[in-house]
Each structure stands twice: as C-alpha cells, then as structure tokens.
Enzyme design. Structure first.
Site, short mmCIF file in Angstrom:
data_model
loop_
_atom_site.label_atom_id
_atom_site.label_comp_id
_atom_site.label_asym_id
_atom_site.label_seq_id
_atom_site.Cartn_x
_atom_site.Cartn_y
_atom_site.Cartn_z
N LYS A 63 23.06 24.71 120.41
CA LYS A 63 24.07 25.62 119.84
C LYS A 63 24.97 26.17 120.96
O LYS A 63 25.23 25.44 121.92
CB LYS A 63 23.38 26.73 119.04
CG LYS A 63 22.42 26.13 118.00
CD LYS A 63 21.93 27.09 116.97
CE LYS A 63 21.03 26.34 116.01
NZ LYS A 63 20.55 27.17 114.90
N HIS A 83 26.20 20.80 110.39
CA HIS A 83 25.19 21.84 110.57
C HIS A 83 25.57 23.04 109.69
O HIS A 83 26.76 23.34 109.50
CB HIS A 83 25.11 22.26 112.04
CG HIS A 83 23.95 23.17 112.30
ND1 HIS A 83 24.01 24.52 112.05
CD2 HIS A 83 22.69 22.91 112.72
CE1 HIS A 83 22.83 25.05 112.33
NE2 HIS A 83 22.01 24.10 112.73
N GLU A 96 25.65 26.07 110.19
CA GLU A 96 26.51 27.08 110.83
C GLU A 96 27.97 26.65 110.78
O GLU A 96 28.87 27.49 110.65
CB GLU A 96 26.03 27.33 112.27
CG GLU A 96 24.75 28.16 112.27
CD GLU A 96 23.78 27.87 113.40
OE1 GLU A 96 24.18 27.28 114.42
OE2 GLU A 96 22.59 28.22 113.24
N SER A 103 13.16 26.76 112.40
CA SER A 103 12.02 27.43 113.02
C SER A 103 10.84 26.50 113.29
O SER A 103 9.67 26.87 113.14
CB SER A 103 11.57 28.64 112.19
OG SER A 103 12.64 29.57 112.07
#
Ligand code: PGA
Length: 256
Positions: free
Chosen positions: A11, A96, A98, A214
């Site tokens: 990221k 993605h 995001e 996660s």
C-alpha cells in the site's frame, strides 16, 4: 495442483530506502530455500526499482499496486504498463477495494487495465469482495458474482496463468477481523464456479484465487489450506519480514 502465491501489498508504505530494507529482510530469510509457490511484493511505484535490485536473483517476484488505463500520453500523475514492465514488474494488482472506494474506479477501467497488462505480457491480480453491509444482508455471493461478471467476460487474453483473483472481504481488510476458513472456502468455491461459467472449466481448475484480509502467520496455514484458497494477498503483515515469511511458511506447510 495449483501453485500457491503469497503476495505482499505494501500500500502507501515504504519509500525506496525502507522498501529496500524490507525486501532485503525477506530475501535474507528466504535465502537458500526452495519454495513450492510464488512470492511477490508490490511496493509503491517509486520504490519498485530499489526493491527490484534486491529481489533480483532471489525467489521474490516484483509487482505494482495499480497502473493507468491508457498506454501513454497526457494523463498527469499516471504510470503506464510499459513503464512498469521496464522496471521489471511482473504482476499488477487491479481493483483493490481501496481503489474501488477512494478512487471510485469502475469495471470498465479494470477491464482496460487488465487487458493492457496482459497485452504487455505481464500478469494481473484482480481483487473483489463484499462490504460488511452486504455480508450482513446475506448478499456476499451475489455481490461477488456481480464483480466477476462485470469484468471477466470482457478480458481479451486472460487465462489461468496470466490472471490471479483475490477475494478480499472489505470488512476484513486492515481490521484484524478475518474471514473464518469456512467463510473463505465458501466464497472461493462459489467464485471458482462463476469462473467456470464465465471462462470455462479448465481455466477455473487452474486459476489461482487468493484470500486477503488480516491474514497473518497464525491463520495463514488454515486459510491457505482450504481446497479453493490458493494463497494470500497480504497488507499489514507484509510490512515485517518475519510476519511475511511466517505466512509463506504457513503456505508451505499446507503442502507437507
Ligand atoms: P490486510 O490487507 O492484510 O492489512 O488486511 C489486505 C489487503 O488489503 O490486500
């Protein structure tokens, strides 16, 4: 048998100096090992050359987190697939969550980007996954179907080896909350069935579907050990060599 992939999505973390150090840490820990899967790191654009120097000659593949949906020209702030190829990028992450959320990217853009990536001889990792609201309303599979149907049939030269899918339930990204292995398996199996419908049974059999959200050393083995989970797309845990290699160890352990 599908080869596992563990991909680190850094990221907007790790400039060139920090990125080089992180990649060297990972490479150092993997030195001398023969991996039975693929390991990939995706630094921010500006760190790719520095990481590429470290990754060269060891089993770590080089990726990017995005690319332009045009080949070049007057697109201020964009980076083309040709430029990424020139600095040694082999894989590009597309769609993605995001980017779906913050940049409002659309299916048409994903299609253009993936087609350009494949045309350039590189490989794409296409992300999809539902938000919490959809999961709570029992619509996870419906949303996933829509995301896959909006893109896969429009790809020109995609096959099981130049395309990787990544199921990333948005509610599990960066939250510490992970899909249970059963939840992941359920959506992965459903996604593979959708891929079979859209791209044929043979593509579905060999195409890799990664899980993201996660994923960490403590849960990697169980998640990646699910029959339709072929690896992980790792955010937070990709920023520490020991955690990232711990996840690779989890993937390797599924093969023992
Ligand atoms: P996370 O991110 O591992 O930090 O949850 C995964 C991703 O966004 O790819």
């Amino acid at each position: 048998m599908r080869r596992y992939m563990v991909a680190g999505n850094w990221k907007m973390n790790m400039g060139p100096a920090a990125g080089r150090e992180l990649a060297a840490g990972v490479a150092g820990m993997l030195k001398g090992r023969t991996l039975r899967g693929d390991v990939l790191v995706c630094p921010p654009y500006v760190s790719i050359p520095a990481v590429g120097e470290v990754a060269d000659g060891n089993p770590v593949l080089l990726g990017a987190q995005n690319c332009a949906d045009q080949t070049g020209g007057a697109y201020t702030g964009e980076v083309s697939v040709g430029m990424l190829k020139e600095v040694g990028v082999q894989y590009v992450i597309i769609a993605h969550s995001e980017r779906r959320e913050y940049q409002r990217e659309t299916d048409s853009q994903f299609v253009s980007k993936i087609n350009l990536i494949l045309e350039a001889g590189m490989k794409a990792i296409f992300c999809f996954g539902e938000v919490l609201e959809d999961r709570k309303a029992g619509r996870a599979e419906e949303v996933v179907r829509k995301q896959l149907e909006g893109v896969l049939p429009r790809l020109e030269n995609a096959n099981a080896y130049n395309l990787v899918l990544a199921y990333e339930p948005v509610w599990a990204i960066g939250t510490g909350e992970t899909a249970t292995p059963e939840m992941a398996q359920e959506i992965h199996a459903a996604s593979r069935a959708i891929v079979a419908e859209l791209m044929g049974a043979e593509v579905a059999e060999y195409l890799r579907i990664l899980y993201g959200g996660s994923c960490k050393p403590g849960n990697a083995r169980e998640l990646i050990g699910q029959p339709d989970v072929d690896g992980g797309l790792i955010g937070g845990a990709a920023l520490k060599p020991a955690d990232f290699v711990g996840i690779i160890d989890g993937a390797e352990a599924t093969l023992d």
